[in-house]
Design an enzyme around this catalytic site. Structure first.
Site, PDB file in Angstrom:
ATOM      1  N   ARG A   1       0.874  -1.139  -0.010  1.00 43.99           N
ATOM      2  CA  ARG A   1      -0.035   0.045  -0.039  1.00 43.99           C
ATOM      3  C   ARG A   1       0.993   1.047   0.020  1.00 43.99           C
ATOM      4  NH1 ARG A   1      -2.370  -3.638  -1.202  1.00 43.99           N
ATOM      5  NH2 ARG A   1      -4.158  -4.783  -0.448  1.00 43.99           N
TER       6      ARG A   1
ATOM      7  N   SER B   1     -11.186  -0.407   3.998  1.00 48.35           N
ATOM      8  CA  SER B   1     -10.182  -0.876   5.246  1.00 48.35           C
ATOM      9  C   SER B   1      -9.461   0.312   5.781  1.00 48.35           C
ATOM     10  CB  SER B   1      -9.243  -1.824   4.395  1.00 48.35           C
ATOM     11  OG  SER B   1      -9.870  -3.092   3.897  1.00 48.35           O
TER      12      SER B   1
ATOM     13  N   GLU C   1      -4.211   2.662   6.808  1.00 46.86           N
ATOM     14  CA  GLU C   1      -4.361   2.435   5.574  1.00 46.86           C
ATOM     15  C   GLU C   1      -5.276   3.654   4.749  1.00 46.86           C
ATOM     16  OE1 GLU C   1      -6.172  -0.832   2.206  1.00 46.86           O
ATOM     17  OE2 GLU C   1      -5.187  -1.512   4.082  1.00 46.86           O
TER      18      GLU C   1
END
Length: 322
Positions: free
Chosen positions: A196, A245, A315
């Site tokens: 990520r 998320s 995230e």
């Protein structure tokens, strides 16, 4: 266009010296120098999934690629620039976003087949459109994009992923406009992907990307996309004001399991709540502020650390002034 890997410029936070003044508000570029829409104090809450947060100092929606290049070139790196996609993985803080928010609309939302199972995708194209176009063209390997709410620009910047795949697996190269207006083509290796994360600088705008798939059967591809869509529907609070998320999965574990083990499922702060359906999702129950949502996330991190000695990493991107 240059194919070289650039030396990333560091954006400043000052005002461009040749700015126009409109209604007492200093515009970041001379009046009449852009063809797209440039709006002062533009509300952002309606553009993000949480439906919270303050305005952008300026919101620019370019008419096309040349318009965006001209605009960023005139800024010359003098103001912070943030690209905004679907706003699905984002907390815009209540004080708003300084500088300029760039939102890529329809002119950047196309997807076209190039042959050899390659798709060229605009930075504003959605994951659903990309995966559907791949299915119709008999290109497999991109089905996982059906499960990521966002646009190609965001996928490329954050190495978006789901269901065991990520953008690093399928990206060939991308076209990026740097904060000073230079357009460069970067191969995937130059992005130095990790989980990520990419090496793209702040203020760079991804305007297109080439994605590599493999030949496949459209019926089988469609069936896999349907499976992914149903799995999301069954496990995630898709019909709420959420941001996807919340925390990255730590090595060897799942963020949702750690949140659940710390007793945080259903935890509330103001109008924000940890989802009862999926413990790694935060939701706006109706009247949350961005401070409620971010504060709840920090409280979850604190409790998880107290329970497991693991500090979860965000995230969801958090931007703007507190």
């Amino acid at each position: 266009m240059s194919d070289r890997a650039p030396d990333w410029p560091e954006p400043d936070t000052g005002m461009a010296p040749d700015c126009a003044v409109e209604g007492g508000v200093s515009a970041p570029v001379p009046a009449g120098s852009v063809r797209g829409s440039l709006t002062a104090q533009a509300p952002l809450a309606k553009l993000v999934w949480f439906k919270t947060g303050g305005p952008a100092d300026w919101l620019f929606e370019p008419a096309d690629l040349d318009d965006l290049r001209e605009f960023l070139g005139r800024l010359g790196g003098e103001l912070p620039v943030m690209a905004l996609g679907l706003g699905s993985n984002l907390i815009v803080r209540d004080g708003g976003v300084p500088g300029v928010v760039v939102r890529l609309g329809k002119p950047f939302a196309g997807v076209a087949e190039e042959g050899d199972s390659i798709l060229r995708c605009g930075g504003g194209a959605s994951g659903i459109l990309v995966s559907s176009t791949a299915r119709d063209a008999g290109i497999a390997g991109l089905e996982f994009l059906r499960g990521i709410p966002g646009t190609v620009g965001g996928f490329v910047r954050m190495n978006g992923g789901a269901y065991g795949r990520e953008v690093a697996d399928i990206l060939l190269d991308c076209d990026v406009i740097l904060p000073g207006g230079e357009l460069v083509r970067l191969p995937v290796a130059d992005l130095r992907y990790s989980y990520r994360h990419s090496a793209l600088p702040e203020g760079a705008v991804v305007v297109s990307a080439r994605l590599q798939g493999v030949p496949g059967d459209p019926a089988a591809i469609g069936a896999e996309m349907d499976r992914i869509a149903q799995a999301r529907e069954d496990s995630q609070p898709l019909r709420t004001k959420t941001g996807g998320s919340t925390f990255k999965n730590p090595d060897g574990d799942k963020a949702w399991r750690l949140v659940d083990a710390a007793g945080c499922r259903g935890l509330r702060m103001g109008g924000a709540q940890v989802s009862e359906k999926h413990a790694n999702f935060l939701i706006n129950t109706g009247d949350a502020t961005s401070a409620d949502i971010e504060g709840l996330g920090e409280e979850v991190r604190r409790r998880v650390y107290a329970d497991s000695a693991i500090m979860l990493e965000w995230e969801i991107q958090r931007v703007g002034r507190p």
